[in-house]
Motif scaffolding. Sequence first.
Motif, mmCIF file in Angstrom:
data_model
loop_
_atom_site.group_PDB
_atom_site.id
_atom_site.type_symbol
_atom_site.label_atom_id
_atom_site.label_comp_id
_atom_site.label_asym_id
_atom_site.label_seq_id
_atom_site.Cartn_x
_atom_site.Cartn_y
_atom_site.Cartn_z
ATOM 1 N N THR A 83 0.818 -1.221 0.000
ATOM 2 C CA THR A 83 0.000 0.000 0.000
ATOM 3 C C THR A 83 0.846 1.264 0.000
ATOM 4 O OG1 THR A 83 -0.125 0.048 2.415
ATOM 5 C CG2 THR A 83 -1.887 -1.116 1.263
ATOM 6 N N ASP A 131 -5.716 5.353 -16.618
ATOM 7 C CA ASP A 131 -5.827 4.725 -15.295
ATOM 8 C C ASP A 131 -5.726 3.214 -15.444
ATOM 9 O OD1 ASP A 131 -6.809 3.761 -12.726
ATOM 10 O OD2 ASP A 131 -7.520 5.810 -12.410
ATOM 11 N N GLY A 191 -5.787 1.098 -12.880
ATOM 12 C CA GLY A 191 -6.383 0.408 -11.732
ATOM 13 C C GLY A 191 -5.475 0.433 -10.526
ATOM 14 N N ASP A 192 -4.262 -0.158 -10.658
ATOM 15 C CA ASP A 192 -3.324 -0.143 -9.527
ATOM 16 C C ASP A 192 -2.275 0.951 -9.688
ATOM 17 O OD1 ASP A 192 -2.007 -1.231 -11.665
ATOM 18 O OD2 ASP A 192 -1.143 -2.925 -10.556
ATOM 19 N N HIS A 247 -12.492 12.769 -6.763
ATOM 20 C CA HIS A 247 -11.585 11.789 -7.362
ATOM 21 C C HIS A 247 -12.323 10.864 -8.319
ATOM 22 C CE1 HIS A 247 -13.081 8.749 -4.450
ATOM 23 N NE2 HIS A 247 -13.102 9.767 -3.616
ATOM 24 N N ARG A 248 -11.595 10.398 -9.317
ATOM 25 C CA ARG A 248 -12.055 9.367 -10.248
ATOM 26 C C ARG A 248 -10.882 8.401 -10.396
ATOM 27 N NH1 ARG A 248 -15.744 12.213 -9.314
ATOM 28 N NH2 ARG A 248 -17.283 13.161 -10.720
ATOM 29 N N GLY A 249 -11.065 7.172 -9.951
ATOM 30 C CA GLY A 249 -9.961 6.217 -10.005
ATOM 31 C C GLY A 249 -8.764 6.735 -9.227
ATOM 32 N N ARG A 250 -7.611 6.778 -9.877
ATOM 33 C CA ARG A 250 -6.379 7.225 -9.205
ATOM 34 C C ARG A 250 -6.010 8.669 -9.556
ATOM 35 N NH1 ARG A 250 -2.634 3.616 -6.580
ATOM 36 N NH2 ARG A 250 -3.747 1.682 -6.146
ATOM 37 N N GLU A 252 -6.985 3.704 -2.577
ATOM 38 C CA GLU A 252 -8.442 3.627 -2.796
ATOM 39 C C GLU A 252 -9.237 3.846 -1.508
ATOM 40 O OE1 GLU A 252 -6.665 -0.511 -3.735
ATOM 41 O OE2 GLU A 252 -6.112 1.590 -3.931
ATOM 42 N N ASP A 253 -8.583 3.666 -0.356
ATOM 43 C CA ASP A 253 -9.241 3.976 0.924
ATOM 44 C C ASP A 253 -8.981 5.418 1.344
ATOM 45 O OD1 ASP A 253 -10.165 1.354 1.146
ATOM 46 O OD2 ASP A 253 -8.298 0.681 2.102
#
Length: 378
Positions: free
Chosen positions: A5, A138, A140-141, A282-285, A325-326
């Motif tokens: 993380t 984006d 995802g990770d 926010h949107r995604g990252r 994401e948290d």
Amino acid sequence: MSADTQVRKVVIIGGGIAGGVLALGLRQRGVEVVLVDQRSELGGVGHGITLQGNALKAFDAVGLYDRLKERGFAFSHLRMKTPDGHVVAEMPTPPMGGPDLPGTMGAVRGDIADLIEEMLDEAGVDVRLGTTLTAIDDQGDSVRVTLADGTVETADLLVGADGIRSKVREMIGIDTKPQPVGMGIWRTVAKRPPEMDCSELYFGGPKYKAGYTPISEDLCYAFLLEENLDRSFIGEGPNGALLKERGQGYGGIWGQVRDSLADDAIVNYAWIEAICVDSPWHRGRTIIIGDAAHACPPLIAQGAAMCAEDAVILAEMLTSGDAVEDVLPAFMERRFPRVKMVLDNSLTLAEWEMHPETPGADPGRIMGETLGALVAPA
């Protein structure tokens, strides 16, 4: 902080107060930062700015306050006056930055920009000037960011701190646009009369409001708020004579400052605009902060404070060990109510200043209540 993380790299678009303070906060916690700005240099010229204690607290968190205090002008109260300069009320500024910081400080905007530029260099931030963002992918990770110079950066997070006309905001599909408030503001820097010892606001004259803030031992920042004039007035130029003409009808120290201006003094005129992007930002990252997400009229002097608070808190939360994401929804939960309160109260104040006959209109009360609420930590 667990390896999976840990935020290792962040790309920030925009090197103003929000982007600059965020870059410093992240670098000081060991995060790699690429800061992108379309300007050719980050330092700058600029009129004055009024910084409340909560802005100074955020600056202090990244080491900026210690440098700024050598240049700015600290004070701890605010006066409201009649158009001819008689004192109506004097309010102490609540200790929004805590007991160890002044209630308020006036400063030259260009000094803040210069100090941020100096500190970014010392901190080892990778600053890319003269370029801008052209694509966001984006994954995802992670997020892949393409710049106009052809370079591609892969990071854990992209932050849009690119101001009220944010390109990042548009690119992530947020279609909220800035709206004119209905007021225009004239701003200039002038010599500070020795008796000027704090911000003072003149209500009830021929325009909506006049006022000033001492910004150094020698200088002050003076402003005049009136209706939106034709767009041809917007911009900066040698318009001292025009401000002197439009600022007639005010006495006291404001009248002295006005009369001291050279006819070719540099004056800035702008329409005041506001924007408040509903949560989430926010949107995604990718996330937007500062004026890209919430720009308020400068009537409670909280614009820079809200930007700097966003930056310091996001830097803290991104390096807390929680997954990105948290962090982003938790950041929204923490920031949105405070920012919305400042923005709503600033817009109410603007409405009352434009329409003083509004039943229950009491600018002093709403200003005092807002500053009082901001004593609670961000």
